[in-house]
Every structure is written in structure tokens, then in C-alpha cells.
Design a protein around this motif. Sequence first.
Motif, mmCIF file in Angstrom:
data_model
loop_
_atom_site.group_PDB
_atom_site.id
_atom_site.type_symbol
_atom_site.label_atom_id
_atom_site.label_comp_id
_atom_site.label_asym_id
_atom_site.label_seq_id
_atom_site.Cartn_x
_atom_site.Cartn_y
_atom_site.Cartn_z
ATOM 1 N N ASP A 138 48.838 40.633 30.766
ATOM 2 C CA ASP A 138 47.946 40.751 29.606
ATOM 3 C C ASP A 138 47.845 42.176 29.088
ATOM 4 O OD1 ASP A 138 46.552 41.889 31.671
ATOM 5 O OD2 ASP A 138 44.716 40.717 31.389
ATOM 6 N N GLN A 139 48.538 43.126 29.770
ATOM 7 C CA GLN A 139 48.569 44.533 29.347
ATOM 8 C C GLN A 139 47.176 45.152 29.274
ATOM 9 O OE1 GLN A 139 51.517 46.305 28.966
ATOM 10 N NE2 GLN A 139 52.347 44.396 29.820
ATOM 11 N N THR A 140 46.286 44.708 30.163
ATOM 12 C CA THR A 140 44.902 45.196 30.174
ATOM 13 C C THR A 140 44.625 45.990 31.436
ATOM 14 O OG1 THR A 140 44.136 43.307 28.876
ATOM 15 C CG2 THR A 140 42.465 44.519 30.119
ATOM 16 N N VAL A 141 43.926 47.117 31.288
ATOM 17 C CA VAL A 141 43.439 47.881 32.434
ATOM 18 C C VAL A 141 41.955 48.166 32.215
ATOM 19 C CG1 VAL A 141 45.649 48.944 33.022
ATOM 20 C CG2 VAL A 141 44.153 50.073 31.377
ATOM 21 N N TRP A 142 41.249 48.353 33.310
ATOM 22 C CA TRP A 142 39.822 48.672 33.246
ATOM 23 C C TRP A 142 39.667 50.169 33.475
ATOM 24 C CZ3 TRP A 142 38.547 44.244 37.202
ATOM 25 C CH2 TRP A 142 38.721 43.003 36.565
ATOM 26 N N ASP A 143 39.667 50.931 32.395
ATOM 27 C CA ASP A 143 39.689 52.387 32.515
ATOM 28 C C ASP A 143 38.439 53.072 31.977
ATOM 29 O OD1 ASP A 143 40.163 51.706 29.916
ATOM 30 O OD2 ASP A 143 42.044 52.831 29.700
ATOM 31 N N THR A 144 37.405 52.307 31.683
ATOM 32 C CA THR A 144 36.140 52.904 31.235
ATOM 33 C C THR A 144 34.987 52.274 32.010
ATOM 34 O OG1 THR A 144 35.728 51.272 29.475
ATOM 35 C CG2 THR A 144 37.106 53.199 28.913
ATOM 36 N N PRO A 145 33.855 52.976 32.117
ATOM 37 C CA PRO A 145 32.691 52.392 32.805
ATOM 38 C C PRO A 145 32.233 51.086 32.174
ATOM 39 C CG PRO A 145 32.390 54.749 32.496
ATOM 40 C CD PRO A 145 33.622 54.381 31.723
ATOM 41 N N GLU A 146 32.371 50.968 30.864
ATOM 42 C CA GLU A 146 31.937 49.747 30.167
ATOM 43 C C GLU A 146 32.823 48.557 30.557
ATOM 44 O OE1 GLU A 146 30.362 53.228 28.465
ATOM 45 O OE2 GLU A 146 32.503 52.690 28.638
ATOM 46 N N LYS A 147 34.130 48.785 30.635
ATOM 47 C CA LYS A 147 35.051 47.710 31.033
ATOM 48 C C LYS A 147 34.807 47.297 32.483
ATOM 49 C CE LYS A 147 38.824 48.952 27.882
ATOM 50 N NZ LYS A 147 40.237 49.430 27.790
ATOM 51 N N ILE A 161 53.058 41.749 39.832
ATOM 52 C CA ILE A 161 51.869 42.512 39.461
ATOM 53 C C ILE A 161 50.844 41.578 38.827
ATOM 54 C CG2 ILE A 161 50.989 44.505 38.206
ATOM 55 C CD1 ILE A 161 53.119 45.166 40.315
ATOM 56 N N PRO A 162 49.712 41.308 39.499
ATOM 57 C CA PRO A 162 48.686 40.446 38.907
ATOM 58 C C PRO A 162 47.930 41.183 37.798
ATOM 59 C CG PRO A 162 48.449 40.637 41.313
ATOM 60 C CD PRO A 162 49.359 41.727 40.865
ATOM 61 N N VAL A 163 47.245 40.425 36.965
ATOM 62 C CA VAL A 163 46.347 41.034 35.978
ATOM 63 C C VAL A 163 45.143 41.600 36.720
ATOM 64 C CG1 VAL A 163 47.107 39.491 34.147
ATOM 65 C CG2 VAL A 163 45.132 38.859 35.553
ATOM 66 N N MET A 164 44.386 42.455 36.071
ATOM 67 C CA MET A 164 43.266 43.141 36.719
ATOM 68 C C MET A 164 42.234 42.150 37.265
ATOM 69 S SD MET A 164 43.825 46.422 36.650
ATOM 70 C CE MET A 164 42.221 47.130 37.000
ATOM 71 N N LYS A 165 41.951 41.083 36.518
ATOM 72 C CA LYS A 165 40.944 40.135 36.980
ATOM 73 C C LYS A 165 41.394 39.430 38.250
ATOM 74 C CE LYS A 165 37.830 36.520 35.353
ATOM 75 N NZ LYS A 165 37.394 35.710 34.181
ATOM 76 N N ASP A 166 42.685 39.081 38.330
ATOM 77 C CA ASP A 166 43.196 38.443 39.545
ATOM 78 C C ASP A 166 43.173 39.422 40.718
ATOM 79 O OD1 ASP A 166 43.596 36.134 38.171
ATOM 80 O OD2 ASP A 166 45.748 36.427 37.857
ATOM 81 N N ARG A 167 43.482 40.686 40.458
ATOM 82 C CA ARG A 167 43.415 41.698 41.528
ATOM 83 C C ARG A 167 41.992 41.822 42.066
ATOM 84 N NH1 ARG A 167 46.474 46.743 38.701
ATOM 85 N NH2 ARG A 167 47.523 45.353 37.245
ATOM 86 N N ALA A 168 41.039 41.868 41.144
ATOM 87 C CA ALA A 168 39.639 41.988 41.569
ATOM 88 C C ALA A 168 39.196 40.750 42.334
ATOM 89 C CB ALA A 168 38.740 42.220 40.359
ATOM 90 N N GLN A 169 39.615 39.570 41.881
ATOM 91 C CA GLN A 169 39.261 38.338 42.580
ATOM 92 C C GLN A 169 39.855 38.335 43.993
ATOM 93 O OE1 GLN A 169 36.770 35.896 42.377
ATOM 94 N NE2 GLN A 169 37.561 35.211 40.398
ATOM 95 N N GLN A 170 41.101 38.803 44.119
ATOM 96 C CA GLN A 170 41.724 38.895 45.444
ATOM 97 C C GLN A 170 41.000 39.914 46.321
ATOM 98 O OE1 GLN A 170 45.970 39.409 45.421
ATOM 99 N NE2 GLN A 170 46.300 37.822 43.867
ATOM 100 N N ALA A 171 40.636 41.052 45.731
ATOM 101 C CA ALA A 171 39.905 42.070 46.492
ATOM 102 C C ALA A 171 38.560 41.531 46.960
ATOM 103 C CB ALA A 171 39.714 43.322 45.642
ATOM 104 N N LEU A 172 37.916 40.715 46.133
ATOM 105 C CA LEU A 172 36.623 40.122 46.488
ATOM 106 C C LEU A 172 36.770 39.173 47.672
ATOM 107 C CD1 LEU A 172 33.646 39.516 45.936
ATOM 108 C CD2 LEU A 172 34.376 37.859 44.198
ATOM 109 N N TYR A 173 37.745 38.275 47.616
ATOM 110 C CA TYR A 173 37.917 37.316 48.706
ATOM 111 C C TYR A 173 38.477 37.993 49.963
ATOM 112 C CZ TYR A 173 36.514 33.227 46.105
ATOM 113 O OH TYR A 173 35.761 32.291 45.408
ATOM 114 N N LEU A 174 39.171 39.122 49.786
ATOM 115 C CA LEU A 174 39.649 39.866 50.946
ATOM 116 C C LEU A 174 38.485 40.463 51.735
ATOM 117 C CD1 LEU A 174 42.071 40.924 52.550
ATOM 118 C CD2 LEU A 174 42.103 42.917 51.028
ATOM 119 N N LEU A 175 37.416 40.845 51.049
ATOM 120 C CA LEU A 175 36.225 41.347 51.742
ATOM 121 C C LEU A 175 35.696 40.311 52.735
ATOM 122 C CD1 LEU A 175 34.273 42.994 48.769
ATOM 123 C CD2 LEU A 175 35.425 44.189 50.642
#
Length: 570
Positions: free
Chosen positions: A81-90, A126-140
Amino acid sequence: MTASMSAGAVSHAKVDWHTVNWRAVYRNVRRLQARIVKAIRENRWGKVKALQHLITHSFSGRVLAVRRVTENQGKRTPGVDQTVWDTPEKKAQAVQELTRRGYQAQPLRRVYIPKSDGQSQRALGIPVMKDRAQQALYLLALDPLAETTGDPNSYGFRKERSPADAIGQCFNIFRRKQAPPWILEGDIRRCFDEISHGWMLQHIPIDKAILQQWLKAGFMEKHVLYPTEAGTPQGGIISPALMNLTLDGLERKLRDKYPRTTRLGQRAQVHLVRYADDFIITSHTKERLEEEVQPLVEQFLKERGLELSPKKTKITHLEDGFDFLGQNLRRYPGKLLIKPSQKSVKAVLTKIRGVVKGYKQATAGNLIGKLNPIIRGWANYHRHVVSKEIFGKVDSAIFRTLWQWAKRRHSTRSRRWIKTKYFKVVGPQHWVFQGFVTDSKGGEPHVIRLFRAAQIPIQRHIKIQSEANPYDRTCETYFEKRADAKMLSDWKERRNLLRLWLEQNGICPLCRQKITKATGWNNHHIVWRVHGGGNELANRILLHPTCHSQVHSRGITVEKPRLHKGVRKA
């Protein structure tokens, strides 16, 4: 969302990234992870599942997952999706949207990186940012379980473990006079790509619907969607944990067949050391490895959709030596020696020669700036074994390469002129390759010198205890002592940073969590330099990068901690 709100609550209120109470977030998640370990030890699997659900649905878990994927090395690498979370708002918006309800995994973006042989390539997803975050969450929620149930002598992709620990276990096995002389060198063929989806869905203790989405997401290559029928993608945050959980149980299977307390087990001397998908198994006889151990391993892997690589799997005698994790282990008459492998030496020299060849027109300073991290990183990796002689040989080979670079650059100049321009005398050292660089902010050029591998002192690595668990409260003191010793060792030559770290007892004053090489740190000036503050140690303090950003965005005043006992005032 304010800092005073309960860190563990499930919240749909607006999140302000700069007001997150990181101290409470870490405390809440780690408390739940410690309870998971305790529940596993008590064999209360219903309780384990309930605690995992709490983590994956908590505000603390979600905000920590977003922090991880926006601070790691891939934070600027987008997915399909060519999206990154690079600001505090994102980042704040991502925390709110990180929920199970309505979640749909997206395909991976396929990229290729060269393998160590320099010829073939390794496919990464390379997953999209949301999938990476979801994986990081379940990895916890999954990682405490993986650490508690994992094989004791598995060292790859595990918290607080490293290749040096795996080599240390090999040393413990082979240093005795009556050590097992035969070694099965095992390598699993395309491990990440071939793991059975059916096996993982049946045996991995995680939300099955979420796991199936990750496994069946497919990948995009040249705008074409391809399905994934097996394997877990290399590049996913949770993939190493899934791989470890798949391979865990092999050591227990071997111990059940060859119990250490029986005469059979003591005579067989079967030991397993595994790092990710590379492993060795020892035995007293070659026949036992061929007729009993290897068939057992092959059957274990077959159940998981895996198989041994015929090209890389072989049986070796200790006196002939074998390579493992870039190092060579071999018994010489009366002595076991562990050295950097010839393949590792050749690889680093090939890389250095490639850099030098690509920097024909660069200044000596820029070339040194490119070479130093390569030399230092390679030497640091091998500093725990018998490396001093090889370090000297590597330095000599690098010198010859640089001498040819200088001669080619100044083909009409004499050797004396070249030596005078590039090779200096620094104290007792002669022929030190030297140049000048200017920092990104401009200013006066300063001297930069080539780092020599032989500058790295040889330090014996203290192997981690096989049963130690970083999520277990009973191991807290043990890991604190290891972390402090590691920090003191790694920062020995960085006296100012070391003094600051000791003054703070290794703790970030804002979130009260440990500052380590993994977390990173920023040097914060208590009185900002734009407000007239100086650069002296009395005006500096170490903070985590996120905490540092929070201090500056909110104008928080951070005080200098009291001096740690035994540290003199600067």
C-alpha cells in the motif's frame, strides 16, 4: 487519551502519541507476560489463553506494537500500500485502528536479497504497516509461551540469546576429553518457505483466524498476486517465533530416546544445539547418527512439511572440524580450538574488496567511513573465540587492497609520496591508513583512521543458562547482571556514555525502562543548547528515542539523577 488513563484498558478515545505513559505501558504488558509464564508452569492453559487475549486487546499492547514497527530498521519500508507511519498523528491513528474486528491481512510485497554465497537470492515478504503491527501485537502474547516451552539449547531469534551462546554450548560439549567425536551437521531445506500451514494452524497456540490470514495472504510480485500454500514469510515480525515453535520439541524427542540418567544416554552422548534452522547433533558413533538419529530427525521434520537439505547435511568427525554459524570448531591434538571459518574470512574480504573497487574516485576519508563498520562488525562477532591471529591476517589483506587502491589512484606518484599522503604513524602503530571527512553540518574537516580488526580484544563470552527465561520473574536478577556486564563490555572505550549510563543505573529517567543497544538511546541536553546549555556531562542525560521525542514535544524537564555509588563526579 491522557497519560493518566489505565495503560491496560481497551480504549476507543482519541490517542495523543506524545502523552502515552510508556512506563505504565511496559509495566502492564510485562506483568501479563510474567503471568503467562507462571500459568504455563502450573499447566493452566485456559488461563494462558485468557491472558493472551488480555494482551492483544489492551491499549498497552496496541501502543507498544505500533512503537515497535515505527522504531525498527524497516520503519521506512512500505508494503504493497506504499504507506508508512512516520508522524505522531499517524501512529496515534494506527493505535486506534489496531483491532481484531474487521481486520483483513493484505498481500506481502516480494523483494529479493542476495544470499551469503553471493550468487543466489533469498525471497522476502514485506507486510504492510498494519499487518506488521498486528503481528507485533500477537507476538507480545506468543513470545512468553515460546520462551517457556522452547528447547533449552535453541538460540536463534530468541530474546537475550545470540550465536555466541550457541558456540558457547558447543564448547561446553566438546571441551571434555571424552567428548562425542561425531557430529551431524543439519540444515533444513527452505525452512521458512515449506512449513506446513496445517501443522501450524493445529499446533501454534494463537488466534487461528488471525494466523490463517497471515499464512494465506499471498504476495505481490510485478503487480501479480500469487497464493501461498506453505511456509511463513521471511520478513514478517512473527515469522521467527512461528519457525521456532515449529522446530521446538526435537531436543525433547532426542532426550526421551537417549535419557541422560540411563547408561544408554550416557554412552550415546547425543546433544542438540540449534540456531534457527541450522543445527548440530552429536554422538559417540557415526553409525548411531546414520541409523537412529538422522531418521528420527527426518520423521520429526516430515510431520511439519520439512526435510533436510541433502547438499548441506553431513556427518563429520571432530578432528576434521566443522563450520557452524561462521566459525570453525576442530579438535587438534590435546586441544579444542574455535576460530573464524575460512568461508567467513573470505566473505568479509570479498565484501571489503568490493567496497574499495566501488569507491575508486572517493576520498580516503569517505572510503574509511564505509569500511570501518564492516571491519568492526565482523571482528566484534568473532571476538569471543581464538581470533587474534586471523584478525592480523585480515588486517594485512585489507592493507594490501588499500595500497593497490592508492597506487591506482596516483599511478604517476612514487611509493614514498603515497605512503606520506595516506599512511601515517600513530603512536606505536605504523602504516595507519588515514583520511579526512567533514560532517553533514559542514565545519572543519577532521581526521578519520581505518579501524583494524586486531584492535578488538578477545573476550570470552559467558553463555546464557539454558533454562533462563527473560519473561520469568525468578530470572530477573540473573538477566539484570548479564545486561549490566554486557553494557560495560561493549561501551568500554566510550567513557562519557558509560559514565552517563552508570549515573542513571542504566535506566531511562522518563519511562524507567532499561537502556540497551537494542532499545537505542539519545543524548539529551537538560538545558537545551538553543537555550544556552553546554555539552558537558553535567548537562547531558540518556533517554530512549521515543522518550526523547516526548520530552521535546511536550517541553518536559528531566532532572539529572543522583550519582550512582562508585561513580565520581565529572
